[in-house]
Motif scaffolding. Sequence first.
Motif, PDB file in Angstrom:
ATOM      1  N   PHE A  73       0.829  -1.205   0.000  1.00  0.00           N
ATOM      2  CA  PHE A  73       0.000   0.000   0.000  1.00  0.00           C
ATOM      3  C   PHE A  73       0.861   1.251   0.000  1.00  0.00           C
ATOM      4  O   PHE A  73       0.612   2.196  -0.762  1.00  0.00           O
ATOM      5  CB  PHE A  73      -0.936   0.020   1.210  1.00  0.00           C
ATOM      6  CG  PHE A  73      -1.556   1.370   1.437  1.00  0.00           C
ATOM      7  CD1 PHE A  73      -2.625   1.789   0.656  1.00  0.00           C
ATOM      8  CD2 PHE A  73      -1.050   2.244   2.396  1.00  0.00           C
ATOM      9  CE1 PHE A  73      -3.182   3.060   0.831  1.00  0.00           C
ATOM     10  CE2 PHE A  73      -1.598   3.505   2.581  1.00  0.00           C
ATOM     11  CZ  PHE A  73      -2.661   3.910   1.794  1.00  0.00           C
ATOM     12  N   PRO A  77      -0.734   2.739  -3.695  1.00  0.00           N
ATOM     13  CA  PRO A  77      -1.835   3.701  -3.526  1.00  0.00           C
ATOM     14  C   PRO A  77      -1.478   4.923  -2.681  1.00  0.00           C
ATOM     15  O   PRO A  77      -1.916   6.037  -3.006  1.00  0.00           O
ATOM     16  CB  PRO A  77      -2.927   2.859  -2.856  1.00  0.00           C
ATOM     17  CG  PRO A  77      -2.670   1.473  -3.342  1.00  0.00           C
ATOM     18  CD  PRO A  77      -1.174   1.353  -3.419  1.00  0.00           C
ATOM     19  N   PHE A  78      -0.689   4.735  -1.625  1.00  0.00           N
ATOM     20  CA  PHE A  78      -0.360   5.892  -0.782  1.00  0.00           C
ATOM     21  C   PHE A  78       0.355   6.975  -1.568  1.00  0.00           C
ATOM     22  O   PHE A  78       0.096   8.177  -1.368  1.00  0.00           O
ATOM     23  CB  PHE A  78       0.484   5.484   0.424  1.00  0.00           C
ATOM     24  CG  PHE A  78       1.010   6.683   1.188  1.00  0.00           C
ATOM     25  CD1 PHE A  78       0.146   7.475   1.931  1.00  0.00           C
ATOM     26  CD2 PHE A  78       2.347   7.048   1.123  1.00  0.00           C
ATOM     27  CE1 PHE A  78       0.615   8.604   2.602  1.00  0.00           C
ATOM     28  CE2 PHE A  78       2.822   8.173   1.783  1.00  0.00           C
ATOM     29  CZ  PHE A  78       1.954   8.947   2.528  1.00  0.00           C
ATOM     30  N   GLN A  79       1.264   6.587  -2.452  1.00  0.00           N
ATOM     31  CA  GLN A  79       2.007   7.580  -3.225  1.00  0.00           C
ATOM     32  C   GLN A  79       1.060   8.408  -4.095  1.00  0.00           C
ATOM     33  O   GLN A  79       1.255   9.614  -4.275  1.00  0.00           O
ATOM     34  CB  GLN A  79       3.076   6.894  -4.082  1.00  0.00           C
ATOM     35  CG  GLN A  79       4.129   6.126  -3.289  1.00  0.00           C
ATOM     36  CD  GLN A  79       4.892   6.996  -2.301  1.00  0.00           C
ATOM     37  OE1 GLN A  79       5.181   8.155  -2.574  1.00  0.00           O
ATOM     38  NE2 GLN A  79       5.213   6.435  -1.147  1.00  0.00           N
ATOM     39  N   GLN A  80       0.023   7.759  -4.618  1.00  0.00           N
ATOM     40  CA  GLN A  80      -0.958   8.478  -5.439  1.00  0.00           C
ATOM     41  C   GLN A  80      -1.857   9.364  -4.577  1.00  0.00           C
ATOM     42  O   GLN A  80      -2.205  10.483  -4.967  1.00  0.00           O
ATOM     43  CB  GLN A  80      -1.798   7.479  -6.237  1.00  0.00           C
ATOM     44  CG  GLN A  80      -0.988   6.717  -7.285  1.00  0.00           C
ATOM     45  CD  GLN A  80      -1.787   5.590  -7.906  1.00  0.00           C
ATOM     46  OE1 GLN A  80      -1.959   4.535  -7.295  1.00  0.00           O
ATOM     47  NE2 GLN A  80      -2.290   5.806  -9.109  1.00  0.00           N
ATOM     48  N   ILE A  81      -2.238   8.859  -3.398  1.00  0.00           N
ATOM     49  CA  ILE A  81      -3.024   9.672  -2.464  1.00  0.00           C
ATOM     50  C   ILE A  81      -2.223  10.908  -2.053  1.00  0.00           C
ATOM     51  O   ILE A  81      -2.750  12.027  -1.985  1.00  0.00           O
ATOM     52  CB  ILE A  81      -3.426   8.842  -1.228  1.00  0.00           C
ATOM     53  CG1 ILE A  81      -4.418   7.748  -1.627  1.00  0.00           C
ATOM     54  CG2 ILE A  81      -4.035   9.745  -0.137  1.00  0.00           C
ATOM     55  CD1 ILE A  81      -4.688   6.730  -0.536  1.00  0.00           C
ATOM     56  N   ASN A  84      -2.100  13.426  -5.034  1.00  0.00           N
ATOM     57  CA  ASN A  84      -3.367  14.008  -5.482  1.00  0.00           C
ATOM     58  C   ASN A  84      -4.241  14.611  -4.386  1.00  0.00           C
ATOM     59  O   ASN A  84      -5.136  15.414  -4.687  1.00  0.00           O
ATOM     60  CB  ASN A  84      -4.174  12.949  -6.239  1.00  0.00           C
ATOM     61  CG  ASN A  84      -3.470  12.492  -7.506  1.00  0.00           C
ATOM     62  OD1 ASN A  84      -2.876  13.295  -8.218  1.00  0.00           O
ATOM     63  ND2 ASN A  84      -3.517  11.190  -7.779  1.00  0.00           N
ATOM     64  N   ASN A 201      -8.174  -2.371   3.155  1.00  0.00           N
ATOM     65  CA  ASN A 201      -7.274  -2.069   2.048  1.00  0.00           C
ATOM     66  C   ASN A 201      -8.034  -2.145   0.726  1.00  0.00           C
ATOM     67  O   ASN A 201      -8.938  -2.973   0.565  1.00  0.00           O
ATOM     68  CB  ASN A 201      -6.120  -3.064   2.045  1.00  0.00           C
ATOM     69  CG  ASN A 201      -4.940  -2.578   1.233  1.00  0.00           C
ATOM     70  OD1 ASN A 201      -4.861  -1.407   0.861  1.00  0.00           O
ATOM     71  ND2 ASN A 201      -4.021  -3.471   0.944  1.00  0.00           N
ATOM     72  N   SER A 203      -7.909  -0.561  -3.753  1.00  0.00           N
ATOM     73  CA  SER A 203      -7.129   0.047  -4.830  1.00  0.00           C
ATOM     74  C   SER A 203      -7.143   1.566  -4.705  1.00  0.00           C
ATOM     75  O   SER A 203      -8.008   2.143  -4.032  1.00  0.00           O
ATOM     76  CB  SER A 203      -7.708  -0.355  -6.184  1.00  0.00           C
ATOM     77  OG  SER A 203      -8.982   0.240  -6.365  1.00  0.00           O
ATOM     78  N   TYR A 204      -6.208   2.211  -5.409  1.00  0.00           N
ATOM     79  CA  TYR A 204      -6.197   3.671  -5.391  1.00  0.00           C
ATOM     80  C   TYR A 204      -7.512   4.222  -5.933  1.00  0.00           C
ATOM     81  O   TYR A 204      -8.047   5.206  -5.397  1.00  0.00           O
ATOM     82  CB  TYR A 204      -5.033   4.243  -6.201  1.00  0.00           C
ATOM     83  CG  TYR A 204      -5.182   5.730  -6.379  1.00  0.00           C
ATOM     84  CD1 TYR A 204      -5.002   6.594  -5.296  1.00  0.00           C
ATOM     85  CD2 TYR A 204      -5.592   6.274  -7.601  1.00  0.00           C
ATOM     86  CE1 TYR A 204      -5.203   7.959  -5.431  1.00  0.00           C
ATOM     87  CE2 TYR A 204      -5.793   7.639  -7.743  1.00  0.00           C
ATOM     88  CZ  TYR A 204      -5.593   8.482  -6.657  1.00  0.00           C
ATOM     89  OH  TYR A 204      -5.803   9.829  -6.795  1.00  0.00           O
ATOM     90  N   PHE A 207     -10.023   4.380  -3.194  1.00  0.00           N
ATOM     91  CA  PHE A 207      -9.713   5.462  -2.260  1.00  0.00           C
ATOM     92  C   PHE A 207     -10.059   6.816  -2.882  1.00  0.00           C
ATOM     93  O   PHE A 207     -10.626   7.688  -2.215  1.00  0.00           O
ATOM     94  CB  PHE A 207      -8.227   5.450  -1.888  1.00  0.00           C
ATOM     95  CG  PHE A 207      -7.841   4.421  -0.872  1.00  0.00           C
ATOM     96  CD1 PHE A 207      -8.362   4.471   0.419  1.00  0.00           C
ATOM     97  CD2 PHE A 207      -6.945   3.415  -1.184  1.00  0.00           C
ATOM     98  CE1 PHE A 207      -7.997   3.524   1.374  1.00  0.00           C
ATOM     99  CE2 PHE A 207      -6.581   2.461  -0.238  1.00  0.00           C
ATOM    100  CZ  PHE A 207      -7.112   2.519   1.039  1.00  0.00           C
ATOM    101  N   GLU A 208      -9.716   6.995  -4.139  1.00  0.00           N
ATOM    102  CA  GLU A 208      -9.977   8.253  -4.835  1.00  0.00           C
ATOM    103  C   GLU A 208     -11.470   8.561  -4.851  1.00  0.00           C
ATOM    104  O   GLU A 208     -11.891   9.707  -4.594  1.00  0.00           O
ATOM    105  CB  GLU A 208      -9.434   8.167  -6.266  1.00  0.00           C
ATOM    106  CG  GLU A 208      -9.621   9.445  -7.071  1.00  0.00           C
ATOM    107  CD  GLU A 208      -9.100   9.297  -8.482  1.00  0.00           C
ATOM    108  OE1 GLU A 208      -8.464  10.235  -8.980  1.00  0.00           O
ATOM    109  OE2 GLU A 208      -9.348   8.226  -9.099  1.00  0.00           O
TER     110      GLU A 208
END
Length: 217
Positions: A73, A77-81, A84, A201, A203-204, A207-208
Amino acid sequence: MNKTLVPALAVVAALGAGGWWYTTQTGTSDPIAASAVMQEHQIHPLDMPLGNQEASVVMVEYSSLTCPHCATFNQGPFQQIKENFIDTGEILYLKREVYFDRYGLWAAMVARCGGEERYHGMLELIYQTQSTWAGSSDPVQVANNLRRLGRQAGMDDAQLNACLEDADKALELTEFYQANAETYGIRSTPSFIINGEAHGNMSYAEFERILNEKLGN
């Protein structure tokens, strides 16, 4: 990654004995209470906040530093969260450690050793090298592996040893973890609380969607 709760006093006793051993104990967690939803917006002194502290959306991550799913994670996904939603100032993000085993506690103590300035960079390094530093069954080797990571981040052995041997900090961290686990029903990692709602948990993209809904985007 389902485990059992760790008794804080056993952690401290083991640290004081020089062996850094502790035992686990079966525990139960209650569902999130209404009062906990309000508390979830408060930044604890042990938190290392990311993003906008005045944001209307608060996302709290509960992860173990020895959990492979947490490493995945944090590297995905965390890097994208972060890119953005955190770096843009749209949300407040809190990373809270879960101590399912002694190695996870030691890793957190090393991550925190350099203060807030180094904390998040140390977490990245710890997750990136998780299979290497945590791969030994020898606790002495694991502690040495963590010291090596700390030295990579600019800390010296005296500083790292002081952090790893800080029984008061171990107690404080473990009690904070236990309180969160019981309050928010944290039974597995990674787990997330977004404005009081519990999530597992995902996917990004998922979460988005949730974050955009909370933000009214």
